[in-house]
Enzyme design. Structure first.
Site, PDB file in Angstrom:
ATOM      1  CB  THR A  37     -28.023  34.913  14.069  1.00 41.75           C
ATOM      2  OG1 THR A  37     -27.507  36.110  14.643  1.00 41.75           O
ATOM      3  CG2 THR A  37     -27.163  34.527  12.883  1.00 41.75           C
ATOM      4  CE  LYS A 140     -15.101  14.943  10.894  1.00 43.97           C
ATOM      5  NZ  LYS A 140     -13.939  15.512  11.594  1.00 43.97           N
ATOM      6  NE  ARG A 213     -27.811  17.030 -30.512  1.00 42.41           N
ATOM      7  CZ  ARG A 213     -27.805  17.147 -31.833  1.00 42.41           C
ATOM      8  NH1 ARG A 213     -28.546  16.344 -32.563  1.00 42.41           N
ATOM      9  NH2 ARG A 213     -27.057  18.057 -32.431  1.00 42.41           N
ATOM     10  CE1 TYR A 214     -22.516  14.078 -32.347  1.00 45.31           C
ATOM     11  CE2 TYR A 214     -24.766  13.324 -31.967  1.00 45.31           C
ATOM     12  CZ  TYR A 214     -23.819  13.928 -32.784  1.00 45.31           C
ATOM     13  OH  TYR A 214     -24.182  14.401 -34.017  1.00 45.31           O
ATOM     14  CG  HIS A 283     -15.026  21.070 -40.364  1.00 42.56           C
ATOM     15  ND1 HIS A 283     -15.892  20.375 -39.553  1.00 42.56           N
ATOM     16  CD2 HIS A 283     -15.335  20.706 -41.631  1.00 42.56           C
ATOM     17  CE1 HIS A 283     -16.681  19.610 -40.291  1.00 42.56           C
ATOM     18  NE2 HIS A 283     -16.366  19.809 -41.559  1.00 42.56           N
ATOM     19  NE  ARG A 447       4.838  28.783 -41.981  1.00 42.46           N
ATOM     20  CZ  ARG A 447       3.752  28.908 -41.246  1.00 42.46           C
ATOM     21  NH1 ARG A 447       2.730  29.608 -41.687  1.00 42.46           N
ATOM     22  NH2 ARG A 447       3.672  28.333 -40.052  1.00 42.46           N
TER      23      ARG A 447
END
Length: 528
Positions: A37, A140, A213-214, A283, A447
């Site tokens: 359509t 479904k 990769r990991y 880090h 601290r």
């Protein structure tokens, strides 16, 4: 029970037509009866392939400006009827409902419409109703029907049609699984749009994950997902990888930290017209951060902040990396370099380092409105990104912060908020107005230890740095005067902290005793 199904009829109703032509021609060659359509029907007929109008099947025209086209028992019935159910087959015959063996749908692009900044009315019109009903109905009834729920499944369908011309139950079940993923994601996007202000509701749907990769360690599996609403623009997830080996889980975290730190530092400095910021990350912590009006100087200052930690780090620039900058790295090892642009000369130099990753992406906007997600066992936490620059300060000591120290304080707060708590940053202004991170302590459980174990401020080794002219920033309040005593041992004279401790007066008195100036910001910047 025979699970092999040959496609004899197909309903096609899609938004994206690219890639559809070969499927249509293949179906026609295999004698499949096509139904469609609107625009899809016009497209099919433009290929000189006969197509049956949905309106001729239903006896009902498309109404309400195209809002209702395929929502009809003669369409959904042909999809949902069970081929081996006698009652279903009798009703198909009774109501003259044609069986539909294949449904190809590509939904209105709701998310893309939202991302484009379209009007509310246009967004609402891009909520697909009929398409979702077709997808769920066909999925479904996967026992008998193949459902192609988006253009991403065009290629698998074409391969199946050309290789076998028929489908197994396993084939149809795989298409159905993809279909339910498409429909759930689509509804999730709509829900998020209508619940933008809700604080107790969050729908997260992620597709097309890239297996890494990991994870953090080689024995951990990891996958990267990009949020679908971040289609383009300034986001680390959209960075173009120009060269180098594949990014790891840790690489992506550090690259994001570098990109955010450099971008935020850039936005925090307002006194330099043609500024450039450079971050060095190791880090997740800034090992170096600088803002100047010269890219090479910014790089040298950022690197000098902690040259030992800079080895193997991630570097981010907020300006174009040139051949001169690339040559600077000739005898220095880094994992990743990020910048908005790289000149051809820079790319030529970097090409000699095959494993070095180059990421191209615009700098981060000052305020993005992004959310941060973090998992815990059995759930996850959501919070706003810590964005923007602190602008409200309160002088609390007898010695006052001079006006020329306020800009340095803002830069220092930005540097400190990118360090892991408990975080201490020391920042310095050079005679030419450049700012850089000259000391940092982070990640300690208290601290005082972060302050005593500053990793970078080897001030006796850094020619021209005067600790008494630098500013020390804490990401949260000092709970006792012992931190002020430790700062005094360094010779610190300017301190910035949020305030808010029950012992604020004790801390302020210690500053006055040692002739220090202290600012309260009122905003804490914890980072776990």
């Amino acid at each position: 029970m025979n699970s092999i199904r040959k496609v004899k009829s197909a309903l096609i109703s899609v938004f994206h037509k690219d890639g559809l032509d070969e499927i249509v021609r293949t179906l026609h060659e295999q004698g499949v009866k096509l139904y469609s359509t609107g625009g899809t029907q016009t497209f099919i007929e433009s290929l000189n392939v006969p197509c049956n109008k949905v309106e001729d099947v239903t006896g009902f025209p498309s109404i309400f400006g195209g809002r209702v086209k395929t929502l009809h028992p003669k369409i959904l019935g042909g999809i949902l009827a069970r081929r081996e159910n006698e009652g279903d087959q009798e009703q198909l015959a009774q109501y003259e409902i044609p069986e539909i063996d294949l449904v190809i749908v590509d939904l209105y692009p709701f998310e893309a419409t939202v991302a484009s900044g379209a009007s509310f009315e246009d967004i609402i019109e891009k909520i697909d109703i009929g398409g979702i009903a077709l997808i769920r109905g066909a999925a479904k009834n996967f026992n008998d029907v193949i459902i192609v729920p988006s253009k991403k499944q065009y290629a698998p369908l074409l391969a199946l049609l050309k290789e076998r011309g028929e489908s197994t139950l396993e084939d149809r079940k795989a298409f159905a699984a993809a279909a339910f993923s498409v429909s759930s994601h689509y509804d999730g996007a709509i829900s998020n749009y209508f619940n933008k202000e809700a604080e107790d509701l969050e729908r997260i749907s992620l597709n097309d994950g890239k297996v890494l990769r990991y994870g953090e360690n080689p024995h951990q599996k990891a996958t990267f997902y990009k949020f679908n609403n971040v289609a383009s623009g300034a986001a680390l997830a959209n960075a173009e990888i120009l060269q180098g080996k594949e990014l790891s889980y840790n690489n992506m975290l550090d690259a994001d930290a570098a990109w955010k730190a450099a971008s935020d530092a850039y936005h925090s400095v307002t006194h330099i017209d043609k500024k450039v910021a450079v971050s060095v990350i190791k880090h997740l912590n800034p090992a170096g951060l600088a803002v100047t009006d010269n890219i090479l100087q910014a790089l040298e200052l950022a690197w000098a902040g902690d040259p030992i930690s800079a080895f193997g780090g991630i570097i981010c620039f907020t300006d174009t990396v040139t051949g001169e900058i690339a040559e600077w790295f000739a005898k220095r090892f880094v994992e990743i370099i990020i910048a908005p642009e790289f000149t051809p000369e820079a790319l030529e130099v970097f090409a000699k380092k095959k494993n070095l990753r180059l990421l191209k992406t615009p700098i981060k906007e000052n305020i993005t409105g992004e959310k941060l997600y973090r998992s815990i066992s059995g759930g996850f936490l959501v919070q706003d990104e810590d964005e923007g620059v602190d602008t409200e300060f309160k002088q609390v000591t007898k010695k006052q912060f001079a006006d020329n120290k306020m800009n340095l304080a803002k830069f220092g707060i930005t540097a400190c908020k990118h360090l892991k708590s408990n975080a201490i940053a020391v920042v310095t202004e050079n005679s030419d107005g450049s700012f850089w991170l000259t000391g940092a302590g982070m990640g300690q459980p208290n601290r005082l230890d972060s302050l005593r174990q500053l990793t970078m401020p080897r001030f006796d080794m850094k020619e021209g740095i005067k600790i008494e002219d630098s500013v020390l920033i804490s990401d949260a309040f000092f709970p006792f005067r012992d931190s002020i005593e430790a700062a005094n041992e360094y010779g610190v004279k300017y301190i910035v902290e949020p305030g808010g401790s029950i012992r604020d007066e004790e801390v302020i008195e210690a500053c006055d005793e040692f002739g220090m100036a202290m600012l309260f910001t009122g905003r804490r910047h914890f980072k776990h």
